[in-house]
Structure formats: C-alpha cells, structure tokens
Design a protein around this motif. Structure first.
Motif, PDB file in Angstrom:
ATOM      1  N   ARG A  17       2.267  -2.318  -8.261  1.00  0.00           N
ATOM      2  CA  ARG A  17       2.259  -3.704  -8.709  1.00  0.00           C
ATOM      3  C   ARG A  17       1.101  -3.896  -9.685  1.00  0.00           C
ATOM      4  O   ARG A  17      -0.039  -3.551  -9.388  1.00  0.00           O
ATOM      5  CB  ARG A  17       2.074  -4.675  -7.541  1.00  0.00           C
ATOM      6  CG  ARG A  17       3.170  -4.617  -6.492  1.00  0.00           C
ATOM      7  CD  ARG A  17       2.824  -5.524  -5.327  1.00  0.00           C
ATOM      8  NE  ARG A  17       2.727  -6.913  -5.738  1.00  0.00           N
ATOM      9  CZ  ARG A  17       3.676  -7.831  -5.556  1.00  0.00           C
ATOM     10  NH1 ARG A  17       4.798  -7.504  -4.923  1.00  0.00           N
ATOM     11  NH2 ARG A  17       3.513  -9.074  -5.958  1.00  0.00           N
ATOM     12  N   GLN A  19      -1.597  -6.137 -11.699  1.00  0.00           N
ATOM     13  CA  GLN A  19      -2.345  -7.366 -11.462  1.00  0.00           C
ATOM     14  C   GLN A  19      -3.135  -7.721 -12.725  1.00  0.00           C
ATOM     15  O   GLN A  19      -4.148  -7.099 -13.034  1.00  0.00           O
ATOM     16  CB  GLN A  19      -3.316  -7.180 -10.294  1.00  0.00           C
ATOM     17  CG  GLN A  19      -2.687  -6.722  -8.982  1.00  0.00           C
ATOM     18  CD  GLN A  19      -1.807  -7.790  -8.358  1.00  0.00           C
ATOM     19  OE1 GLN A  19      -0.607  -7.615  -8.199  1.00  0.00           O
ATOM     20  NE2 GLN A  19      -2.416  -8.912  -8.021  1.00  0.00           N
ATOM     21  N   ILE A  42      -4.362  -5.834 -17.970  1.00  0.00           N
ATOM     22  CA  ILE A  42      -4.104  -5.462 -16.583  1.00  0.00           C
ATOM     23  C   ILE A  42      -5.405  -4.936 -15.994  1.00  0.00           C
ATOM     24  O   ILE A  42      -5.952  -3.935 -16.449  1.00  0.00           O
ATOM     25  CB  ILE A  42      -2.997  -4.392 -16.486  1.00  0.00           C
ATOM     26  CG1 ILE A  42      -1.702  -4.880 -17.139  1.00  0.00           C
ATOM     27  CG2 ILE A  42      -2.768  -4.007 -15.021  1.00  0.00           C
ATOM     28  CD1 ILE A  42      -1.108  -6.109 -16.513  1.00  0.00           C
ATOM     29  N   GLU A  44      -5.858  -4.355 -12.493  1.00  0.00           N
ATOM     30  CA  GLU A  44      -5.619  -3.508 -11.330  1.00  0.00           C
ATOM     31  C   GLU A  44      -4.146  -3.143 -11.241  1.00  0.00           C
ATOM     32  O   GLU A  44      -3.277  -3.930 -11.648  1.00  0.00           O
ATOM     33  CB  GLU A  44      -6.024  -4.232 -10.040  1.00  0.00           C
ATOM     34  CG  GLU A  44      -7.467  -4.681 -10.007  1.00  0.00           C
ATOM     35  CD  GLU A  44      -7.832  -5.461  -8.751  1.00  0.00           C
ATOM     36  OE1 GLU A  44      -9.038  -5.680  -8.532  1.00  0.00           O
ATOM     37  OE2 GLU A  44      -6.917  -5.848  -7.985  1.00  0.00           O
ATOM     38  N   THR A  45      -3.862  -1.987 -10.702  1.00  0.00           N
ATOM     39  CA  THR A  45      -2.519  -1.661 -10.232  1.00  0.00           C
ATOM     40  C   THR A  45      -2.620  -1.385  -8.744  1.00  0.00           C
ATOM     41  O   THR A  45      -3.417  -0.550  -8.318  1.00  0.00           O
ATOM     42  CB  THR A  45      -1.918  -0.446 -10.959  1.00  0.00           C
ATOM     43  OG1 THR A  45      -2.706   0.719 -10.692  1.00  0.00           O
ATOM     44  CG2 THR A  45      -1.850  -0.693 -12.461  1.00  0.00           C
ATOM     45  N   TRP A  46      -1.857  -2.127  -7.965  1.00  0.00           N
ATOM     46  CA  TRP A  46      -1.863  -1.954  -6.516  1.00  0.00           C
ATOM     47  C   TRP A  46      -0.845  -0.877  -6.182  1.00  0.00           C
ATOM     48  O   TRP A  46       0.365  -1.066  -6.370  1.00  0.00           O
ATOM     49  CB  TRP A  46      -1.562  -3.279  -5.836  1.00  0.00           C
ATOM     50  CG  TRP A  46      -2.696  -4.266  -5.946  1.00  0.00           C
ATOM     51  CD1 TRP A  46      -3.744  -4.209  -6.822  1.00  0.00           C
ATOM     52  CD2 TRP A  46      -2.897  -5.429  -5.151  1.00  0.00           C
ATOM     53  NE1 TRP A  46      -4.583  -5.281  -6.620  1.00  0.00           N
ATOM     54  CE2 TRP A  46      -4.092  -6.038  -5.608  1.00  0.00           C
ATOM     55  CE3 TRP A  46      -2.191  -6.025  -4.114  1.00  0.00           C
ATOM     56  CZ2 TRP A  46      -4.588  -7.212  -5.049  1.00  0.00           C
ATOM     57  CZ3 TRP A  46      -2.682  -7.192  -3.554  1.00  0.00           C
ATOM     58  CH2 TRP A  46      -3.869  -7.773  -4.015  1.00  0.00           C
ATOM     59  N   SER A  49       0.159  -1.504  -0.791  1.00  0.00           N
ATOM     60  CA  SER A  49      -0.329  -2.790  -0.285  1.00  0.00           C
ATOM     61  C   SER A  49       0.640  -3.332   0.753  1.00  0.00           C
ATOM     62  O   SER A  49       1.857  -3.311   0.557  1.00  0.00           O
ATOM     63  CB  SER A  49      -0.465  -3.803  -1.429  1.00  0.00           C
ATOM     64  OG  SER A  49      -0.671  -5.110  -0.920  1.00  0.00           O
ATOM     65  N   ALA A  54       2.244  -9.632  -1.437  1.00  0.00           N
ATOM     66  CA  ALA A  54       1.947  -8.617  -2.453  1.00  0.00           C
ATOM     67  C   ALA A  54       2.254  -7.222  -1.919  1.00  0.00           C
ATOM     68  O   ALA A  54       1.561  -6.260  -2.209  1.00  0.00           O
ATOM     69  CB  ALA A  54       0.493  -8.712  -2.893  1.00  0.00           C
ATOM     70  N   LYS A  96      -5.778   0.830  -4.783  1.00  0.00           N
ATOM     71  CA  LYS A  96      -5.553   0.325  -6.137  1.00  0.00           C
ATOM     72  C   LYS A  96      -6.332   1.152  -7.160  1.00  0.00           C
ATOM     73  O   LYS A  96      -7.308   1.820  -6.839  1.00  0.00           O
ATOM     74  CB  LYS A  96      -5.996  -1.135  -6.237  1.00  0.00           C
ATOM     75  CG  LYS A  96      -7.499  -1.337  -5.994  1.00  0.00           C
ATOM     76  CD  LYS A  96      -7.956  -2.770  -6.213  1.00  0.00           C
ATOM     77  CE  LYS A  96      -7.497  -3.720  -5.155  1.00  0.00           C
ATOM     78  NZ  LYS A  96      -8.242  -5.023  -5.220  1.00  0.00           N
ATOM     79  N   ASP A 199      -7.936  -9.650   0.226  1.00  0.00           N
ATOM     80  CA  ASP A 199      -8.141 -10.020  -1.172  1.00  0.00           C
ATOM     81  C   ASP A 199      -9.124 -11.178  -1.278  1.00  0.00           C
ATOM     82  O   ASP A 199      -9.009 -12.024  -2.168  1.00  0.00           O
ATOM     83  CB  ASP A 199      -6.800 -10.391  -1.826  1.00  0.00           C
ATOM     84  CG  ASP A 199      -6.874 -10.338  -3.349  1.00  0.00           C
ATOM     85  OD1 ASP A 199      -7.669  -9.543  -3.880  1.00  0.00           O
ATOM     86  OD2 ASP A 199      -6.145 -11.109  -4.011  1.00  0.00           O
TER      87      ASP A 199
END
Length: 335
Positions: A17, A19, A42, A44-46, A49, A54, A96, A199
């Motif tokens: 995902r 972010q 962008i 962050e990339t999760w 999770s 999310a 992440k 978070d």
C-alpha cells in the motif's frame, strides 16, 4: 472470505500500500513498481499491515486476495504460534519502506497505555538501504544533559534541534527507536522500518511547512512532552557482525536489534537453505538480490527487492533458494 476449509498455510507474500506524504519522493515507489494515479510524493509503502482500515492483502498462492486479518480470525494459532497477538487479535507488527526526500517532523511515539490510549504504542527499528544519500542523517534521542524545562520551551520551534542528537547513517546501519524517544528521519534517508502495529505519531516541530493539502499539519507538543523518556540514553547505530569463515557458510544470520515486541536479524544467503519458524511468526523482507521461497507444498515463489514474506509459526521447514547475486533479507521475529 472464509478460509477455514482452505489448503494448508504457505509462505505468504503481500500487496503493498502506497502512503503519500509531503516529505516523500517517487524513486523508491517506482523501484517497487507502485502504481499511482497522481504525482503526489510517496513517503511510505506499507508491505505488511493489519492496522484497521489499512490491511494488506495476500498476493499469489492459495490465499490470493485474502486480508491478513481474515486469516488470523480463523487460523491464529497456525500463524502466530508463540507470538503474542496485537490488540483485537491483530498481527502485532507493521513493516514499511520509507523514502525521505524532505525531513520528517521531529516527533515521538507513545508506549502502550500512555495518555490513556487504547491503541498500541510504537517501538520501531530502522534498517538503512543503499539508496541513502552520502549525507543522510537521522535525529534519534536526546543529547546528554538535555533539560526538561529547556526542551519544553523549544519543542515547537527549530531550537528543539539544539537538544537532540543527530547521527549520520549509511547502508546496513540499524537503529532501535524505543517508544518515548524523540526522533526525525532527515532528507536523504531510505530505509526499512519494522514497528509495533500502530500509527500514532505526536509531532512537535514540522520544519515550518504545510502538508499536501496546503495547510499546516497538526502539532501535539503537550502530549509529546508527556511521553518522552527524558532519562533514556540515545540509541546507538548497530551493524551486523558475521564471524569470519573460510569458506563462508551458504547461510549467515546476525542479530541487529531486540526489544520486548520483536527481534531483528540480517540474513545473507549464497546457497539453498531451509528456515524453520520454530513456533514464532517471522517476517522476512528482501533488501537485495533475488531468489525463491518454497513451503511444504514445494511451490516456488519468486522473490525480488521489496518482497515481504510472512512465515506462519506452524509452517515447518521453508526452503530459500538465492539467485545469482545471492539473497539478502531482514528478518523480524514477532515475540
């Protein structure tokens, strides 16, 4: 989706995902193949999770498209084993990647139960990647002798930097950031983060900028001052240490960080190796090289940079086969 009648569990890969964040970039997301309909940066990339709202979905295999939480709801013991579940039975870790093209805010995360919060706290570990610039730095912890009153006076302004310890970081460095530690990831740092599944961020100073919506981002100075551990020492950079051997073994593993929530290891493979979860949920992230992973069924799943693999605790022996350049992973063991 009901999973109770599905086949036995296997090594699980996930759909990431993206972010957006005002301080982010585009290079890491493009390297990871993250599609975006906008040109927003962008941050962050999760990769894994189970945070409500999310959640990441399984990618490929018998459970393709299934939410991690759906699997946990019906097969918690197989997945978690001796690892402790997070709040409401959720998976306890969040994984992440972070690309900082601008400085992140000076911030702190609470511990479990701080401020009467009903969500988990956030202890995290950072592992820095080769894409860091030569000037990459982070702020992590207080300078020796930092005074509570002076810090509180300066917390919402640039003067807060006078009280904080700044450290240059390089590829392969690792820092454990305990909840209650003030910190900031500065421009030029690219890293993998393993953290409690939370978070909650309490910002103090945000570099006098506005967010993606053109408005100043929310600041939480009063709450932050209540959770900072002014007695704690600043964290120290750690690097993996592999004992010399001639010839070197095909599989090498070294500790990086340990806390009450997870252990972090660096794993380097130059030949085929079996890995048994030994009763704990394990998350492995490819940070260099390529290869395959195969569970008890024997199906080989290809691996490349950024792929995140969850090994369920009761899975049994799992086979990793590195590619021509080897396979370099970071492993998080959920405790």
């Amino acid at each position: 989706m009901s999973v109770s009648s599905e086949p036995p569990l296997e090594p699980l890969l996930f759909q990431r995902r993206a972010q957006p964040a005002v301080w982010g970039g585009r290079a890491l997301a493009e390297q990871l193949g993250v599609a975006s309909e906008t040109d927003e940066p962008i941050g962050e990339t999760w990769e894994l999770s189970d945070l409500p709202g999310a959640e990441t979905r399984v990618r490929g295999g018998a459970f393709d498209g299934c939410l991690l939480h759906e699997l946990l709801a019906e097969r918690a013991d197989e997945i978690l084993g001796e690892s402790r579940a997070g709040r409401d039975g959720r998976f306890p870790l969040l994984v992440k990647f972070i690309e900082a093209r601008q400085d992140l805010s000076v911030q702190v995360h609470p511990r479990d139960g701080d401020l009467g919060l009903t969500v988990p706290g956030k202890t995290e570990a950072w592992y820095f990647l080769p894409d860091c610039t030569p000037e990459a730095r982070v702020i992590a912890g207080l300078k020796p002798g930092a005074a509570v009153e002076a810090f509180a006076r300066d917390a919402a302004s640039r003067a807060v930097l006078d009280h904080l310890r700044e450290t240059r970081v390089h590829s392969g460095d690792c820092l454990l950031i305990q909840a209650g530690t003030p910190h900031s990831i500065r421009a030029g740092a690219v890293l993998l983060e393993v953290q409690q599944s939370s978070d909650v961020t309490l910002r103090m100073y945000d570099w006098d900028r506005v967010g993606l919506d053109g408005q100043p981002r929310e600041i939480h100075v009063d709450q932050a001052l209540q959770v900072i551990d002014f007695a704690a020492s600043a964290p120290e950079v750690v690097r993996a240490s592999f004992p010399p051997s001639d010839p070197p073994p095909l599989a090498r593993i070294a500790p990086l960080a340990s806390c009450e929530f997870f252990r972090l290891h660096e794993v380097r493979l130059t030949g085929a190796a079996d890995h048994d979860p030994e009763g704990f949920a394990r998350v492995l992230v490819v940070v260099d090289g390529s290869g395959t992973v195969s569970g008890p069924s024997g199906e080989a799943k290809p691996l490349r940079f950024g792929d995140t693999i969850l090994l369920p605790a009761r899975l049994g022996a799992t086979a990793f086969e590195p590619g021509p350049r080897g396979l370099h992973l970071i492993e998080a063991v959920a405790l």
